[in-house]
Motif scaffolding. Structure first.
Motif, PDB file in Angstrom:
ATOM      1  N   PHE A 268       0.806  -1.213   0.000  1.00  0.00           N
ATOM      2  CA  PHE A 268       0.000   0.000   0.000  1.00  0.00           C
ATOM      3  C   PHE A 268       0.844   1.270   0.000  1.00  0.00           C
ATOM      4  CE2 PHE A 268      -3.333  -2.924   1.072  1.00  0.00           C
ATOM      5  CZ  PHE A 268      -4.483  -2.337   0.564  1.00  0.00           C
ATOM      6  N   SER A 269       2.147   1.125   0.088  1.00  0.00           N
ATOM      7  CA  SER A 269       3.003   2.314   0.017  1.00  0.00           C
ATOM      8  C   SER A 269       3.253   2.647  -1.448  1.00  0.00           C
ATOM      9  CB  SER A 269       4.336   2.050   0.719  1.00  0.00           C
ATOM     10  OG  SER A 269       5.169   1.227  -0.083  1.00  0.00           O
ATOM     11  N   ASP A 270       3.816   3.822  -1.675  1.00  0.00           N
ATOM     12  CA  ASP A 270       4.190   4.183  -3.047  1.00  0.00           C
ATOM     13  C   ASP A 270       5.702   4.039  -3.236  1.00  0.00           C
ATOM     14  OD1 ASP A 270       5.070   6.223  -1.453  1.00  0.00           O
ATOM     15  OD2 ASP A 270       4.011   7.831  -2.530  1.00  0.00           O
ATOM     16  N   LEU A 271       6.326   3.225  -2.379  1.00  0.00           N
ATOM     17  CA  LEU A 271       7.786   3.090  -2.393  1.00  0.00           C
ATOM     18  C   LEU A 271       8.263   1.874  -3.174  1.00  0.00           C
ATOM     19  CD1 LEU A 271       8.442   3.898   1.386  1.00  0.00           C
ATOM     20  CD2 LEU A 271       8.691   5.441  -0.572  1.00  0.00           C
ATOM     21  N   ILE A 272       7.392   0.856  -3.293  1.00  0.00           N
ATOM     22  CA  ILE A 272       7.768  -0.382  -3.975  1.00  0.00           C
ATOM     23  C   ILE A 272       6.875  -0.568  -5.194  1.00  0.00           C
ATOM     24  CG2 ILE A 272       8.148  -2.862  -3.740  1.00  0.00           C
ATOM     25  CD1 ILE A 272       9.838  -1.200  -1.840  1.00  0.00           C
ATOM     26  N   GLY A 273       7.482  -0.652  -6.363  1.00  0.00           N
ATOM     27  CA  GLY A 273       6.710  -0.877  -7.576  1.00  0.00           C
ATOM     28  C   GLY A 273       6.244  -2.314  -7.675  1.00  0.00           C
ATOM     29  N   GLU A 274       5.156  -2.522  -8.414  1.00  0.00           N
ATOM     30  CA  GLU A 274       4.622  -3.881  -8.548  1.00  0.00           C
ATOM     31  C   GLU A 274       5.636  -4.819  -9.174  1.00  0.00           C
ATOM     32  OE1 GLU A 274       0.639  -6.097 -10.393  1.00  0.00           O
ATOM     33  OE2 GLU A 274       0.787  -3.912 -10.347  1.00  0.00           O
ATOM     34  N   ASP A 275       6.415  -4.291 -10.130  1.00  0.00           N
ATOM     35  CA  ASP A 275       7.416  -5.120 -10.785  1.00  0.00           C
ATOM     36  C   ASP A 275       8.621  -5.398  -9.889  1.00  0.00           C
ATOM     37  OD1 ASP A 275       8.158  -2.460 -10.781  1.00  0.00           O
ATOM     38  OD2 ASP A 275       9.276  -2.601 -12.664  1.00  0.00           O
ATOM     39  N   GLN A 276       8.713  -4.712  -8.744  1.00  0.00           N
ATOM     40  CA  GLN A 276       9.824  -4.923  -7.811  1.00  0.00           C
ATOM     41  C   GLN A 276       9.441  -5.831  -6.652  1.00  0.00           C
ATOM     42  OE1 GLN A 276      10.197  -0.625  -6.974  1.00  0.00           O
ATOM     43  NE2 GLN A 276      12.323  -0.779  -7.705  1.00  0.00           N
ATOM     44  N   PHE A 277       8.179  -6.240  -6.602  1.00  0.00           N
ATOM     45  CA  PHE A 277       7.690  -6.878  -5.391  1.00  0.00           C
ATOM     46  C   PHE A 277       8.307  -8.253  -5.140  1.00  0.00           C
ATOM     47  CE2 PHE A 277       4.541  -7.300  -2.016  1.00  0.00           C
ATOM     48  CZ  PHE A 277       4.445  -5.978  -1.632  1.00  0.00           C
ATOM     49  N   GLU A 278       8.581  -8.995  -6.173  1.00  0.00           N
ATOM     50  CA  GLU A 278       9.202 -10.307  -5.975  1.00  0.00           C
ATOM     51  C   GLU A 278      10.583 -10.157  -5.345  1.00  0.00           C
ATOM     52  OE1 GLU A 278      10.571 -14.291  -8.470  1.00  0.00           O
ATOM     53  OE2 GLU A 278       9.291 -12.785  -9.430  1.00  0.00           O
ATOM     54  N   ASP A 279      11.375  -9.207  -5.855  1.00  0.00           N
ATOM     55  CA  ASP A 279      12.685  -8.951  -5.251  1.00  0.00           C
ATOM     56  C   ASP A 279      12.539  -8.430  -3.828  1.00  0.00           C
ATOM     57  OD1 ASP A 279      14.116  -9.772  -7.442  1.00  0.00           O
ATOM     58  OD2 ASP A 279      14.273  -7.759  -8.326  1.00  0.00           O
ATOM     59  N   PHE A 280      11.507  -7.619  -3.602  1.00  0.00           N
ATOM     60  CA  PHE A 280      11.278  -7.097  -2.255  1.00  0.00           C
ATOM     61  C   PHE A 280      11.016  -8.233  -1.271  1.00  0.00           C
ATOM     62  CE2 PHE A 280       7.926  -6.052   0.853  1.00  0.00           C
ATOM     63  CZ  PHE A 280       8.635  -5.161   1.641  1.00  0.00           C
ATOM     64  N   GLU A 281      10.111  -9.146  -1.630  1.00  0.00           N
ATOM     65  CA  GLU A 281       9.748 -10.219  -0.714  1.00  0.00           C
ATOM     66  C   GLU A 281      10.885 -11.218  -0.500  1.00  0.00           C
ATOM     67  OE1 GLU A 281       5.146 -10.833  -0.451  1.00  0.00           O
ATOM     68  OE2 GLU A 281       5.856 -11.499  -2.406  1.00  0.00           O
ATOM     69  N   ASN A 282      11.783 -11.292  -1.450  1.00  0.00           N
ATOM     70  CA  ASN A 282      12.948 -12.163  -1.293  1.00  0.00           C
ATOM     71  C   ASN A 282      14.159 -11.417  -0.717  1.00  0.00           C
ATOM     72  OD1 ASN A 282      12.077 -14.822  -2.391  1.00  0.00           O
ATOM     73  ND2 ASN A 282      11.677 -13.602  -4.231  1.00  0.00           N
ATOM     74  N   GLU A 283      13.884 -10.180  -0.250  1.00  0.00           N
ATOM     75  CA  GLU A 283      14.892  -9.346   0.412  1.00  0.00           C
ATOM     76  C   GLU A 283      16.094  -9.059  -0.489  1.00  0.00           C
ATOM     77  OE1 GLU A 283      15.672 -10.156   4.573  1.00  0.00           O
ATOM     78  OE2 GLU A 283      14.013 -11.592   4.631  1.00  0.00           O
ATOM     79  N   ARG A 284      15.822  -8.992  -1.795  1.00  0.00           N
ATOM     80  CA  ARG A 284      16.884  -8.650  -2.750  1.00  0.00           C
ATOM     81  C   ARG A 284      16.829  -7.181  -3.166  1.00  0.00           C
ATOM     82  NH1 ARG A 284      15.224 -13.704  -5.334  1.00  0.00           N
ATOM     83  NH2 ARG A 284      14.078 -12.424  -6.854  1.00  0.00           N
ATOM     84  N   LEU A 285      15.713  -6.525  -2.875  1.00  0.00           N
ATOM     85  CA  LEU A 285      15.564  -5.120  -3.248  1.00  0.00           C
ATOM     86  C   LEU A 285      16.215  -4.262  -2.174  1.00  0.00           C
ATOM     87  CD1 LEU A 285      14.250  -3.262  -5.395  1.00  0.00           C
ATOM     88  CD2 LEU A 285      12.263  -3.110  -3.880  1.00  0.00           C
TER      89      LEU A 285
END
Length: 323
Positions: A268-285
């Motif tokens: 719900f934030s505007d900090l993580i793009g939808e295309d970045q979410f997989e890397d985010f959840e895998n702590e790679r972002l």
């Protein structure tokens, strides 16, 4: 956004004005108090009060509010809604109203009901996504949620994520500091002695100890257990004996709750793009300041504690039961 009624309180302070009884076809509404302003002490008892310097009068009003300063609770679930009226002293004069509104305010909940709430001290018990917290979402600091049982890890994550989504849909819950997971909720009833209620609650209406950390409330409940009803004492001993700080089951639960919160907050934030979410959840972002974005959200997440909740009615509550 908090309802600001400081300048026009006299027009809207009677909370029953916000309830249209003619439209309550499936709601059994029970109001446990007369919501009209209570009569203040007769001026003749202290005729020179208004002659005192303003700072002294303000000090007196603050002392008079002490009875209102204990922790209260607002409850919102699929079966009932428990709200609070504005303190009677807030009706007396502009100065008393100002003192009352220093720490409290009037908020509209997601079901349209109105409640008085003080974010620094009060709790919200929330047991349903049927009604969101409305204007309380951006102000609540202590949220109590029931334990979700009989779920696999994946199911628990999904259910908690759906629940947390309701908060972010309402508003930004950025002030939320603690999420208490209630393993048991007990309301004082007629089996409680006056001594037990007095010793356990004092001027408060809710006691919610965090069972996995040192908390003065634990000692308080332990010291009161001798006068608690037998069933309540046994229940307290049962949960008190659970080593939550080393429990694998609790650590798994708390971990899934934290993961669900981080996931939802980032989505719900505007900090993580939808295309970045997989890397985010895998702590790679990675965050520009170092570390991962996952850790950045984790550092800002509320603390999650197990708790056992004791609550009592006080006669002023506005209770709506849903069928």
């Amino acid at each position: 956004m908090r309802v600001d009624l400081q300048d026009e309180l006299d027009e809207v302070m009677s909370l029953d004005d916000h309830i249209d009884l003619g439209q309550q076809t499936d709601i059994d509404l029970q109001i446990h108090t007369d919501l009209k302003p209570k009569t203040a002490t007769a001026p003749s008892s202290f005729p020179k009060f208004n002659s005192l310097p303003p700072y002294i009068r303000r000090m007196i009003w603050k002392l008079a509010m002490d009875e209102e300063n204990g922790a209260r609770y607002v409850a919102l679930d699929s079966r009932l809604s428990i709200c609070r009226p504005v303190p009677a002293l807030a009706h007396v004069c502009r100065m008393s109203r100002s003192v009352a509104f220093e720490k409290g305010g009037v908020f509209e909940l997601g079901d349209g009901s109105i409640t008085w709430f003080r974010p620094d001290t009060d709790f919200v018990y929330w047991d349903s996504v049927k009604f969101n917290l409305g204007e309380l979402t951006s102000s609540v600091q202590n949220l109590i949620m029931p334990l979700v049982e009989n779920c696999s890890s994946g199911q628990l994550f999904d259910r908690l994520s759906e629940t947390f989504e309701e908060l972010f849909v309402s508003d930004d819950p950025s002030r939320l500091e603690n999420i208490f997971i209630s393993v048991e909720w007990t309301t004082a009833s007629n089996i409680w002695s006056e001594m037990a209620i007095s010793q356990l609650f004092g001027s408060s209406r809710i006691v919610a100890p965090a069972l996995d950390q040192f908390d003065p409330l634990i000692d308080h409940v332990d010291g009161t257990s001798l006068v608690l009803p037998g069933t309540i004492d046994n229940m307290w001993k049962q949960y008190r004996a659970i080593p939550f700080d080393t429990s694998v089951a609790w650590r798994t639960y708390a971990g899934e709750a934290l993961r669900a919160w981080i996931h939802t907050a980032a989505w719900f934030s505007d900090l993580i793009g939808e295309d970045q979410f997989e890397d985010f959840e895998n702590e790679r972002l990675m965050h520009p300041d170092g570390g991962s974005w996952w850790d950045w959200f984790a550092d800002r997440a509320p603390s999650i504690f197990p708790t056992l909740v004791f609550a009592r009615m006080d006669g002023d509550e506005i209770i709506m039961t849903f069928t």
